[in-house]
Design an enzyme around this catalytic site. Structure first.
Site, short mmCIF file in Angstrom:
data_model
loop_
_atom_site.label_atom_id
_atom_site.label_comp_id
_atom_site.label_asym_id
_atom_site.label_seq_id
_atom_site.Cartn_x
_atom_site.Cartn_y
_atom_site.Cartn_z
N GLU A 171 0.81 -1.22 0.00
CA GLU A 171 0.00 0.00 0.00
C GLU A 171 0.84 1.26 0.00
O GLU A 171 1.94 1.29 0.55
CB GLU A 171 -0.87 0.03 1.27
CG GLU A 171 -1.96 -0.99 1.23
CD GLU A 171 -2.75 -0.97 2.51
OE1 GLU A 171 -3.06 -2.06 3.00
OE2 GLU A 171 -3.04 0.13 3.02
N CYS A 211 3.06 8.34 1.46
CA CYS A 211 3.56 7.38 2.44
C CYS A 211 3.76 6.05 1.71
O CYS A 211 2.81 5.54 1.11
CB CYS A 211 2.50 7.26 3.54
SG CYS A 211 2.83 5.97 4.73
N CYS A 225 5.59 -7.34 7.55
CA CYS A 225 6.65 -6.84 8.44
C CYS A 225 6.92 -7.91 9.49
O CYS A 225 6.00 -8.52 10.02
CB CYS A 225 6.20 -5.55 9.12
SG CYS A 225 7.47 -4.83 10.18
N CYS A 231 4.34 -5.42 15.56
CA CYS A 231 3.74 -4.57 16.60
C CYS A 231 2.24 -4.89 16.65
O CYS A 231 1.57 -4.88 15.61
CB CYS A 231 3.95 -3.10 16.29
SG CYS A 231 5.68 -2.69 16.03
N CYS A 253 -0.61 -2.76 14.87
CA CYS A 253 -0.37 -2.38 13.47
C CYS A 253 -0.95 -3.43 12.53
O CYS A 253 -0.71 -4.63 12.70
CB CYS A 253 1.13 -2.22 13.25
SG CYS A 253 1.59 -2.05 11.52
N CYS A 306 -1.76 2.45 6.36
CA CYS A 306 -1.01 1.48 5.60
C CYS A 306 -1.14 0.10 6.23
O CYS A 306 -1.00 -0.05 7.43
CB CYS A 306 0.44 1.89 5.50
SG CYS A 306 0.74 2.74 3.96
N1 SAH Z 1 8.04 0.06 10.49
C1 SAH Z 1 8.28 1.45 10.59
C2 SAH Z 1 7.58 2.27 9.52
C3 SAH Z 1 6.19 1.86 9.16
S1 SAH Z 1 4.97 2.01 10.44
C4 SAH Z 1 7.91 1.96 11.97
O1 SAH Z 1 7.29 1.21 12.73
O2 SAH Z 1 8.29 3.07 12.28
C5 SAH Z 1 4.75 3.78 10.42
C6 SAH Z 1 4.06 4.34 11.61
O3 SAH Z 1 2.68 3.93 11.66
C7 SAH Z 1 4.67 3.90 12.94
O4 SAH Z 1 5.00 5.01 13.73
C8 SAH Z 1 3.56 3.09 13.53
O5 SAH Z 1 3.61 3.11 14.92
C9 SAH Z 1 2.31 3.74 12.99
N2 SAH Z 1 1.13 2.89 13.14
C10 SAH Z 1 1.01 1.58 12.85
N3 SAH Z 1 -0.23 1.13 13.16
C11 SAH Z 1 -0.91 2.18 13.66
C12 SAH Z 1 -2.25 2.36 14.16
N4 SAH Z 1 -3.10 1.34 14.21
N5 SAH Z 1 -2.61 3.59 14.58
C13 SAH Z 1 -1.74 4.65 14.51
N6 SAH Z 1 -0.47 4.53 14.06
C14 SAH Z 1 -0.06 3.32 13.64
FE1 SF4 Z 2 6.27 -3.22 11.32
FE2 SF4 Z 2 3.93 -2.04 11.76
FE3 SF4 Z 2 5.68 -2.32 13.75
FE4 SF4 Z 2 6.19 -0.56 11.77
S1 SF4 Z 2 4.51 -0.45 13.25
S2 SF4 Z 2 7.62 -2.08 12.69
S3 SF4 Z 2 5.26 -1.69 10.03
S4 SF4 Z 2 4.67 -4.01 12.66
#
Ligand code: SAH
Ligand code: SF4
Length: 414
Positions: A117, A136, A143, A147, A150, A367
């Site tokens: 995406e 973005c 990944c 997390c 996410c 994303c």
């Molecule tokens: N993997 C990298 C970059 C991609 S994620 C990272 O984790 O930094 C980019 C951002 O999206 C991160 O700061 C992550 O915490 C945020 N993000 C992911 N899921 C989210 C959610 N459900 N609500 C708000 N922010 C989110």
């Molecule tokens: Fe991976 Fe999502 Fe964690 Fe970023 S926030 S490191 S994309 S699992």
């Protein structure tokens, strides 16, 4: 606060493809080639050098979508190029608009059927700022970090993207903008994947975006976000001043960060902040810390004070972003008054802090969500077990107990 209701347009044409469904196309994408590589290809085949420059210009102009559109080239050369390279590694894209027309979420299908995406956000001009168009982009399909809040983490890891697959998300958006006589002004690596676990390809993609002969986007307009891959941050520091580094912090206390960002079990938060501090000192560039705020989990006064202690005196800026609700978690985003209270405690410690209400949330949170939809639904019992596990893990973390879970597979040295 205004809660924006997404306007969703119907989705047509893409087959659900939760994992690769066919072999990859081995032909390199033209967008991933450096000018000297392309020049060598033309030289080896006895073509004049200016042909290489014509192809490079066409590839990055945003006005052509196939080799056949490059009408200045002889037909046989177009065919030869098409046999050797792909003009675009993004085979099909579907666009959904939200926020009226201000946000375009694109799902791109790659040659092996995987979906990634990108999200294009339009910011109209205001009295104090010019019109901006921020994209973005994704660096991996899925990944490995996992997390729990996410949507991409939910999908697990599929594979690293090729350089061309990363920049072709940009070329795709640039074509859409150019058709409206607009231009991309910012690129953020905040889509699917952990950019610092695909660092070679990400650096090649940044070189392409930054190169005046290719996309020509100033480094200051590029942001790379990481969940805290310390060796990767150090590699970036060694390269010197480049783009903006964003660290996904989420929690200053290790026990909680172990749960929210599982690679914290490998590189604990103090090491991440030390690496970011060194980055700021060497490059002179302020580091951004992102905090996704989860109701009752990482938004308490204790957390704000721990974050203030961790970041006091850093050349840093904190963005607080209420979590976007993601299926399969038991959590919701922090209510705005609590976010404001958290921000005040950080500001009282002298830490520059911004609350991102709507669009900021769109950036990362959007994303992965559409690709996750395509991946199909897990069974209710799986969702229930996952929720119970997260509740138990976060309760233990809030008591200060460190996680005994392993570091996720695939989170190795970059
Ligand atoms: N993997 C990298 C970059 C991609 S994620 C990272 O984790 O930094 C980019 C951002 O999206 C991160 O700061 C992550 O915490 C945020 N993000 C992911 N899921 C989210 C959610 N459900 N609500 C708000 N922010 C989110
Ligand atoms: Fe991976 Fe999502 Fe964690 Fe970023 S926030 S490191 S994309 S699992």
């Amino acid at each position: 606060m205004t809660v924006e209701k997404p306007v969703v347009v119907p989705f047509f044409g893409l087959r659900p493809a939760p994992s690769a469904s066919r072999p990859r196309d081995e032909r390199p994408g033209i967008g991933g080639l450096a000018p000297d590589e392309l020049a060598a290809w033309f030289r080896e085949r006895g073509h004049p050098a200016y042909r290489g420059r014509q192809v490079l210009d066409a590839a990055w102009s945003g006005r052509q979508a196939t080799f056949d559109d490059i009408l200045t080239l002889p037909g046989p050369l177009r065919a030869e190029l098409g046999a050797a390279f792909r003009f675009d590694t993004v085979e099909e894209s579907e666009i959904r608009h939200t926020d009226g027309v201000l946000t375009e979420k694109a799902v791109h299908r790659l040659s092996d059927g995987l979906l990634v995406e990108s999200v294009l956000m339009h910011y109209p001009a205001r009295a104090d700022s010019r019109e901006r168009h921020t994209l973005c982009i994704s660096s991996q399909a899925g990944c490995a970090v996992g997390c729990p809040f996410c949507a991409t983490g939910e999908l697990g890891m599929e594979r690293d993207l090729e350089t061309a697959e990363i920049v072709d998300q940009v070329r795709n958006a640039a074509r859409r903008l150019v058709a409206d006589e607009k231009h991309l002004t910012n690129v953020v690596y905040m889509g699917m994947g952990e950019p610092l676990l695909n660092l070679d390809r990400v650096l090649e993609s940044i070189a392409a975006l930054n190169d005046p002969k290719r996309f020509g986007l100033g480094a200051r307009h590029i942001t790379v976000s990481t969940s805290g891959v310390v060796p990767g941050i150090r590699r970036l520091t060694a390269l010197g001043p480049q783009f903006t580094l964003a660290i996904s912090l989420h929690a200053a206390r290790n026990a909680l960060r172990d749960v929210l960002v599982p690679l914290n079990r490998r590189w604990p938060v103090e090491e991440v902040v030390a690496a970011a501090r060194e980055h700021a000192q060497v490059t002179g560039r302020r580091v951004t810390y992102e905090v996704t705020m989860i109701d009752g989990i990482n938004d308490t006064d204790v957390d704000a004070d721990a974050m203030a202690d961790l970041l006091r005196g850093e050349h840093a800026h904190v963005n607080l972003i209420p979590m976007n609700a993601v299926a399969h978690t038991p959590w919701t985003g922090t209510p705005i008054p609590t976010v404001e209270r958290f921000a005040e405690r950080l500001r009282a410690a002298g830490i520059a802090t911004t609350i991102r209400f709507n669009r900021g949330t769109e950036i990362g949170a959007a994303c992965g969500q559409l690709a996750a939809e395509h991946a199909g639904q897990p069974t209710p019992i799986v969702v229930q077990r996952r929720r119970e596990k997260l509740v138990a893990q976060s309760a233990a973390a809030l008591r200060g107990e460190r996680s005994t879970e392993p570091v996720p597979a695939g989170v190795g040295e970059p």
